[in-house]
Design an enzyme around this catalytic site. Structure first.
Site, mmCIF file in Angstrom:
data_model
loop_
_atom_site.group_PDB
_atom_site.id
_atom_site.type_symbol
_atom_site.label_atom_id
_atom_site.label_comp_id
_atom_site.label_asym_id
_atom_site.label_seq_id
_atom_site.Cartn_x
_atom_site.Cartn_y
_atom_site.Cartn_z
ATOM 1 C CG HIS A 25 -2.019 1.007 1.192
ATOM 2 N ND1 HIS A 25 -2.333 1.760 0.080
ATOM 3 C CD2 HIS A 25 -2.866 1.427 2.169
ATOM 4 C CE1 HIS A 25 -3.328 2.594 0.361
ATOM 5 N NE2 HIS A 25 -3.658 2.416 1.627
ATOM 6 C CG HIS A 60 -4.470 2.005 -9.675
ATOM 7 N ND1 HIS A 60 -5.809 1.811 -9.388
ATOM 8 C CD2 HIS A 60 -3.971 2.737 -8.651
ATOM 9 C CE1 HIS A 60 -6.098 2.420 -8.246
ATOM 10 N NE2 HIS A 60 -5.007 2.973 -7.787
ATOM 11 N NE ARG A 105 -3.662 8.889 -7.344
ATOM 12 C CZ ARG A 105 -3.582 7.817 -6.559
ATOM 13 N NH1 ARG A 105 -3.697 7.951 -5.231
ATOM 14 N NH2 ARG A 105 -3.390 6.611 -7.081
ATOM 15 C CG ASP A 133 2.899 4.847 -5.423
ATOM 16 O OD1 ASP A 133 2.873 5.688 -4.518
ATOM 17 O OD2 ASP A 133 2.084 3.905 -5.491
#
Length: 465
Positions: A298, A347, A356, A402
């Protein structure tokens, strides 16, 4: 001073404009109070008139595979669409950047203030700069409610204890200040739970930057935390961390805003909701969410991506290779043929480039276009989706959030990547706890899904060919 005195104080604020005209400032608490009756009626009507309607099916694959895609949660604050990404109360990230107040005071001029997103997620309304300033002042005032034993406790922890472990300990220790727990123990009526939950939620928002900053300063520096409450929430947090750079302030505003919420099914948000459904107070509920966020699957992904990019850079330098589309393509196929994943791509829900990621890329193009690591990320982005599409075993060949966040932090000298998840934790408190307010305001029940044994599933499958 009673539990609601701070809220009452802020309900009486007024502002003067043009030296003469006086008008009321609609505060956060006042806005929520005005919305609550209609929201409660809406949910009761929905349940009464349509409660028996089926909204999805659950397969054995989904049951065994972590409930992926199972429609079984009510989530007010955001929705994640596989194609367009996250919407905060119906607004995309670019729309938020255009309409939410910024530090400069002009929407669209800089990154949104985290306080403005708190307001949006709680109320579904875009706040004025004046309303945001009022909330900023309230959060600074509430920061003084950090119990006196918390910082000494954090200072006593081993420096080699993981920062996320320390963060969880610090927030759990602060639970002694819970107004919700006190009110529940005193027998407050169920229809007033939300008032005390909101007190706790705003207090948690206010105190966690200092808890997080103290951990950072203890583990990596001299343990000294310096505040500047003339700044907004994010700017003050940067000063507490020890950074004094307006450009880094803007990055932190962006970082904190885009990590706040990703609908309810992610582990940290779901954990906060689940624990909160037991009527654990917001301190305990979000401390549980932090423990979920600390898991490698996570909240640790951005540091793993950064390590991978740095390892790629070192490998190419050692072999005398340039970082370009050709060498990245070769390296990617070596990685995939070794049955390894490409960190930062794919994802669980999204099937397009994570917005994002896109807004961080735009920040990088504006503030650090010549940064070596940023250039590597750009090159990877130019070729990797095509490679993964050709590979054919990835549902989403596009980058996620990320892929970029660690590189941006590294550019500003924030190199302690073991701490990165704590930054994520400061941000994700907003999404999880804004929803927790509505859980209590709408009287949502204890969450308790039905489980089945493997034997039951086998029997069911045989009887339903």
């Amino acid at each position: 001073m009673n539990a609601l005195s701070t809220a009452t104080k802020f309900l009486t604020r007024r502002a003067t404009t043009s030296g003469t005209a006086i008008r009321s400032v609609t505060t956060l608490q006042e806005t929520l109070a005005s919305q609550l009756p209609a929201k409660q009626t809406q949910l009761a009507t929905l349940k009464k008139e349509h409660g028996s309607k089926v909204i999805g099916q659950v397969t054995i694959d989904q049951l065994i595979g972590g409930a992926r895609g199972v429609k079984c949660m009510l989530w007010e604050t955001s929705n994640l669409d596989p194609e367009e990404g996250i919407r905060f109360r119906g607004l995309t990230i670019p729309e938020c950047q255009q309409v939410l107040p910024t530090y400069s005071g002009k929407a669209g001029d800089g990154e949104p203030l985290l306080e403005s997103l708190i307001w949006l997620l709680l109320t579904s309304e875009v706040p004025t700069k004046e309303q945001v300033d009022t909330l900023t002042a309230e959060l600074h005032q509430r920061a003084s409610k950090l119990p006196s034993h918390v910082i000494p406790l954090i200072n006593s922890l081993p420096k080699d204890m993981h920062p996320m472990t320390q963060f969880s300990i610090g927030l759990n220790a602060a639970q002694t200040g819970s107004e919700f727990a006190k009110a529940y123990a005193n027998g407050v009526p169920k229809n007033e739970y939300h008032k005390y939950a909101l007190e706790d939620i705003l207090n948690v928002f206010a105190i966690i930057p200092e808890i997080a900053a103290q951990i950072y300063r203890n583990v990596y520096f001299d343990g000294v935390v310096t505040k500047d409450q003339s700044l907004d929430y994010s700017g003050n947090f940067c000063r507490m961390l020890g950074y004094d750079d307006p450009s880094f302030d803007e990055l932190m505003r962006l970082y904190l805003c885009i990590h706040t919420d990703h609908e309810g099914g992610n582990a940290s948000a779901h954990t906060t909701h689940l624990v909160g459904s037991t009527l654990s107070d917001p301190y305990l509920s979000y401390a549980a969410g932090l423990n979920a966020l600390a898991g490698p699957l996570h909240g640790l992904a951005n540091q793993e991506v950064l390590r991978w990019i740095q390892a790629l850079q070192a490998k190419f330098e050692a072999e005398g290779k340039e970082v370009n589309a050709e060498t990245i393509t070769e390296f990617a196929w070596e990685t995939l043929n070794a049955k390894k994943v490409i960190p930062g791509y794919g994802h669980a829900v999204l099937r397009k480039t994570d917005p994002r990621y896109s807004c961080q890329r735009e920040f990088g193009l504006k503030h650090m276009p010549d940064d070596p690591l940023f250039k590597i990320v750009e090159t990877i982005y130019s070729v990797m989706p095509g490679i993964l599409t050709e590979h054919g075993k990835v549902a989403n060949p596009y980058p996620n959030v990320d892929s970029h966040s660690g590189v941006l932090l590294w550019h500003y000298g924030f190199t302690q990547y073991q701490y990165y998840t704590v930054l994520f934790g400061v941000s994700r408190a907003v999404g999880g706890l804004c929803q927790l307010y509505w859980d209590r305001a709408l009287g949502l029940p204890l969450e308790r899904p039905k489980s089945h044994t493997p034997e039951w599933l086998e029997t069911f499958a045989k009887n339903n060919p």
